[in-house]
Design a protein around this motif. Sequence first.
Motif, mmCIF file in Angstrom:
data_model
loop_
_atom_site.group_PDB
_atom_site.id
_atom_site.type_symbol
_atom_site.label_atom_id
_atom_site.label_comp_id
_atom_site.label_asym_id
_atom_site.label_seq_id
_atom_site.Cartn_x
_atom_site.Cartn_y
_atom_site.Cartn_z
ATOM 1 N N SER A 395 0.830 -1.204 0.000
ATOM 2 C CA SER A 395 0.000 0.000 0.000
ATOM 3 C C SER A 395 0.864 1.253 0.000
ATOM 4 O O SER A 395 0.626 2.194 -0.766
ATOM 5 C CB SER A 395 -0.921 -0.007 1.227
ATOM 6 O OG SER A 395 -1.662 1.185 1.297
ATOM 7 N N LEU A 396 1.901 1.281 0.843
ATOM 8 C CA LEU A 396 2.769 2.448 0.958
ATOM 9 C C LEU A 396 3.509 2.714 -0.352
ATOM 10 O O LEU A 396 3.561 3.845 -0.850
ATOM 11 C CB LEU A 396 3.772 2.212 2.097
ATOM 12 C CG LEU A 396 4.653 3.400 2.503
ATOM 13 C CD1 LEU A 396 3.802 4.501 3.118
ATOM 14 C CD2 LEU A 396 5.713 2.947 3.502
ATOM 15 N N ILE A 397 4.061 1.644 -0.940
ATOM 16 C CA ILE A 397 4.886 1.797 -2.136
ATOM 17 C C ILE A 397 4.035 2.130 -3.365
ATOM 18 O O ILE A 397 4.364 3.033 -4.138
ATOM 19 C CB ILE A 397 5.706 0.512 -2.367
ATOM 20 C CG1 ILE A 397 6.794 0.395 -1.287
ATOM 21 C CG2 ILE A 397 6.338 0.501 -3.755
ATOM 22 C CD1 ILE A 397 7.527 -0.919 -1.292
ATOM 23 N N VAL A 398 2.913 1.426 -3.543
ATOM 24 C CA VAL A 398 2.069 1.684 -4.716
ATOM 25 C C VAL A 398 1.442 3.070 -4.626
ATOM 26 O O VAL A 398 1.303 3.763 -5.639
ATOM 27 C CB VAL A 398 0.986 0.599 -4.850
ATOM 28 C CG1 VAL A 398 0.009 0.962 -5.959
ATOM 29 C CG2 VAL A 398 1.632 -0.744 -5.161
ATOM 30 N N THR A 399 1.088 3.529 -3.419
ATOM 31 C CA THR A 399 0.558 4.887 -3.254
ATOM 32 C C THR A 399 1.600 5.913 -3.684
ATOM 33 O O THR A 399 1.269 6.915 -4.337
ATOM 34 C CB THR A 399 0.151 5.131 -1.791
ATOM 35 O OG1 THR A 399 -0.874 4.207 -1.429
ATOM 36 C CG2 THR A 399 -0.364 6.552 -1.607
ATOM 37 N N ALA A 400 2.866 5.678 -3.323
ATOM 38 C CA ALA A 400 3.942 6.588 -3.739
ATOM 39 C C ALA A 400 4.084 6.597 -5.257
ATOM 40 O O ALA A 400 4.204 7.660 -5.886
ATOM 41 C CB ALA A 400 5.256 6.155 -3.085
ATOM 42 N N MET A 401 4.054 5.424 -5.888
ATOM 43 C CA MET A 401 4.172 5.347 -7.348
ATOM 44 C C MET A 401 2.988 6.031 -8.026
ATOM 45 O O MET A 401 3.149 6.769 -9.007
ATOM 46 C CB MET A 401 4.257 3.887 -7.785
ATOM 47 C CG MET A 401 5.539 3.182 -7.359
ATOM 48 S SD MET A 401 5.552 1.432 -7.836
ATOM 49 C CE MET A 401 5.544 1.553 -9.624
ATOM 50 N N ARG A 402 1.777 5.797 -7.498
ATOM 51 C CA ARG A 402 0.563 6.381 -8.093
ATOM 52 C C ARG A 402 0.583 7.910 -8.021
ATOM 53 O O ARG A 402 0.084 8.591 -8.924
ATOM 54 C CB ARG A 402 -0.684 5.848 -7.393
ATOM 55 C CG ARG A 402 -1.153 4.495 -7.907
ATOM 56 C CD ARG A 402 -2.188 3.876 -6.975
ATOM 57 N NE ARG A 402 -3.333 4.736 -6.735
ATOM 58 C CZ ARG A 402 -4.414 4.816 -7.509
ATOM 59 N NH1 ARG A 402 -4.466 4.065 -8.608
ATOM 60 N NH2 ARG A 402 -5.419 5.602 -7.209
ATOM 61 N N SER A 403 1.148 8.456 -6.941
ATOM 62 C CA SER A 403 1.138 9.914 -6.786
ATOM 63 C C SER A 403 1.870 10.596 -7.936
ATOM 64 O O SER A 403 1.414 11.616 -8.463
ATOM 65 C CB SER A 403 1.772 10.307 -5.444
ATOM 66 O OG SER A 403 3.160 9.991 -5.422
ATOM 67 N N GLU A 404 3.024 10.039 -8.353
ATOM 68 C CA GLU A 404 3.760 10.639 -9.464
ATOM 69 C C GLU A 404 3.176 10.236 -10.812
ATOM 70 O O GLU A 404 3.150 11.030 -11.746
ATOM 71 C CB GLU A 404 5.234 10.225 -9.393
ATOM 72 C CG GLU A 404 5.983 10.796 -8.193
ATOM 73 C CD GLU A 404 6.214 12.295 -8.294
ATOM 74 O OE1 GLU A 404 5.538 12.975 -9.092
ATOM 75 O OE2 GLU A 404 7.070 12.801 -7.565
ATOM 76 N N LEU A 405 2.709 9.000 -10.914
ATOM 77 C CA LEU A 405 2.072 8.556 -12.157
ATOM 78 C C LEU A 405 0.871 9.435 -12.479
ATOM 79 O O LEU A 405 0.695 9.890 -13.617
ATOM 80 C CB LEU A 405 1.654 7.097 -12.030
ATOM 81 C CG LEU A 405 0.766 6.505 -13.142
ATOM 82 C CD1 LEU A 405 1.462 6.602 -14.490
ATOM 83 C CD2 LEU A 405 0.416 5.066 -12.830
ATOM 84 N N HIS A 406 0.041 9.729 -11.466
ATOM 85 C CA HIS A 406 -1.174 10.529 -11.693
ATOM 86 C C HIS A 406 -0.864 11.994 -11.952
ATOM 87 O O HIS A 406 -1.730 12.733 -12.437
ATOM 88 C CB HIS A 406 -2.113 10.400 -10.491
ATOM 89 C CG HIS A 406 -2.743 9.045 -10.391
ATOM 90 N ND1 HIS A 406 -3.508 8.649 -9.323
ATOM 91 C CD2 HIS A 406 -2.721 7.992 -11.232
ATOM 92 C CE1 HIS A 406 -3.909 7.413 -9.506
ATOM 93 N NE2 HIS A 406 -3.440 6.990 -10.661
ATOM 94 N N SER A 407 0.346 12.451 -11.591
ATOM 95 C CA SER A 407 0.696 13.836 -11.901
ATOM 96 C C SER A 407 0.843 14.032 -13.412
ATOM 97 O O SER A 407 0.798 15.156 -13.903
ATOM 98 C CB SER A 407 2.002 14.222 -11.200
ATOM 99 O OG SER A 407 3.118 13.539 -11.768
ATOM 100 N N LEU A 408 1.020 12.922 -14.153
ATOM 101 C CA LEU A 408 1.132 12.994 -15.619
ATOM 102 C C LEU A 408 -0.057 12.348 -16.322
ATOM 103 O O LEU A 408 -0.549 12.877 -17.322
ATOM 104 C CB LEU A 408 2.416 12.312 -16.083
ATOM 105 C CG LEU A 408 3.741 12.906 -15.575
ATOM 106 C CD1 LEU A 408 4.916 12.132 -16.141
ATOM 107 C CD2 LEU A 408 3.861 14.379 -15.927
ATOM 108 N N VAL A 409 -0.548 11.215 -15.803
ATOM 109 C CA VAL A 409 -1.661 10.501 -16.436
ATOM 110 C C VAL A 409 -2.750 10.278 -15.390
ATOM 111 O O VAL A 409 -2.533 9.547 -14.424
ATOM 112 C CB VAL A 409 -1.205 9.138 -17.005
ATOM 113 C CG1 VAL A 409 -2.367 8.441 -17.709
ATOM 114 C CG2 VAL A 409 -0.041 9.326 -17.976
ATOM 115 N N PRO A 410 -3.932 10.902 -15.536
ATOM 116 C CA PRO A 410 -4.994 10.779 -14.530
ATOM 117 C C PRO A 410 -5.502 9.339 -14.387
ATOM 118 O O PRO A 410 -5.392 8.522 -15.307
ATOM 119 C CB PRO A 410 -6.106 11.692 -15.072
ATOM 120 C CG PRO A 410 -5.426 12.604 -16.026
ATOM 121 C CD PRO A 410 -4.288 11.839 -16.611
ATOM 122 N N ASP A 411 -6.093 9.062 -13.240
ATOM 123 C CA ASP A 411 -6.570 7.728 -12.909
ATOM 124 C C ASP A 411 -7.620 7.239 -13.900
ATOM 125 O O ASP A 411 -7.614 6.083 -14.313
ATOM 126 C CB ASP A 411 -7.146 7.742 -11.480
ATOM 127 C CG ASP A 411 -7.465 6.344 -10.979
ATOM 128 O OD1 ASP A 411 -6.601 5.464 -11.099
ATOM 129 O OD2 ASP A 411 -8.575 6.136 -10.462
#
Length: 550
Positions: A395-411
């Motif tokens: 949960s901790l690691i994927v949340t960190a990855m998602r935060s930067e991923l979503h800064s470029l490509v929305p959910d």
Amino acid sequence: MKTSNSAECGTMQFWAPEFFKKKVGTDTEIGSPAGDMWAFGQLLFEIMTTRSWIDGGTAVEIEKTVLRFDIGKICASEGIVGDVQVLLSLLLSKNPSQRISSADLVRSNRLQSVLGPETPLSRFIAEQLEEKQIEVEITRKQLQNEQKEKAKEHETLIKEKSEHQKTKELVQRQKQEESKDKTKIQSLEKELLDLKEENTKLKATNTTSSIRPLRTSFSDPFEIRKEKFLDALSAIHPLAKMGTCKITFPPDANIAKSMVAMYNKTRAELLQPFFLILEGTNAIDVNGIKRWFFTKIVEKINDPKDIGLFTPDGTGKGTLTIPSDPKFKGPTFLQIYKFAGLILGKVMLERLYVPFRFNKFIWKLLQGHPMEQEDLQSLGRGHHDNLEATLNSYSLIVTAMRSELHSLVPDHVLRLLSPEELELMVCGKTEIDVADWKRRTYYTEQLSSHPQVISAFWTMMDRADNTMRREILRLGTGLTNAPPTGFADLKRSPVDSTGGFTLSSLGVAELKMPEGTKSFNRLDIPLLEDPEKMRTAFLMAIRNAAPPTG
């Protein structure tokens, strides 16, 4: 704000960063068009979020808040993405020379793309329109009442005053007042008409707001959903309207140096197409270097023997999972995983095909899907002993990855595809289809006159294992995976829409290493008619592969 005459100008909360750096009491002119665009950006942010990111305080506190301001982080915390995020980043750039001008803002139609139907801003315009209509009616009635009172007053004065001159002056004054009232009404009516026209344009537009979720049906064929996904990425990516972002990377794809290069760019710059420069080389990037570099850095991210972000999941399929006990425990622990998410988002925008080898569970979590019972099977060996700790780590690691991923490509763009389809669109095909490659290959005139050499090349490819095929593909394209829908997705040159791969000749019939031109998806091969000698030449090239020059 202080101007040349030391007069206060504007509300401090709306000052641009450069205003705080001016020396008070000097003759330097503080006000500027760039400063006005900063203030407009803050006003647009307040309209979109119904709050200000500066809540007041002393002048010193306001100055510190403005100088520490990061529009990327604030947009991420507020859930602002897409066109709205890009527009705010252009308006609220700390560098005034990079801030968009009002003329460029009008020409780029960026406001039109943000002011789509059913957005907070369109609702705000509608509310303003209704309020302005009420204001006009109230003003009209007030002016009518005032005119009646003035008319009565005038009649009374006419009766009381006998002198003709005084009566004439009163009549003239009344006409002047009536003219002022008429001008005021005309101004209000024009403002009302402008608002009506703007509202009509908003209703007529077919543009969907970037903050409105896209919808897709998984009953649609994959080809349709793939096109929706690519169209959504194109809507995020500013392309030629914004130019390109020059960025220098180390030729060995060093993780730490690459992180510094990426994080020195603003979110608006990260959304632009990259023009890569390899440090210390004269290589010119026309997409080939870009493909090579991102493939290289993803291989480092994947490699358990390198920085160890991921580890084999124990399925024997070559897929990776998050370690049950990650190496990194210090302050940089999550930042490196965030960087992996940023690379993933950039790869999607640039439409590169790189070998992220995540298992299905990680792709599901990156899309925001909930965990299911069957997902526990893919956690890999060593993860079940302390399941609670393992899930917390995930949960901790994927949340960190998602935060930067979503800064470029929305959910909502990620969810246009299934986890398996998203992996295919990001990674391409790991299994190289030689028949498809051969079918989509063009031969130069020089090589076409040597059919035995062409035959030797394809005989070698048929005999090669998949690992060697991928390395040969890397020599010619910079990619180790084939495009998701086959070799037709390759382009014969950066400016040629013709799909396919090009095979050419080195012009020598001796054991010489083949040469690849990655920007043109092309291999130049020696004129060898023996498949085994051709294989030897390619093995030499693979072992001695160097960073590309184009």
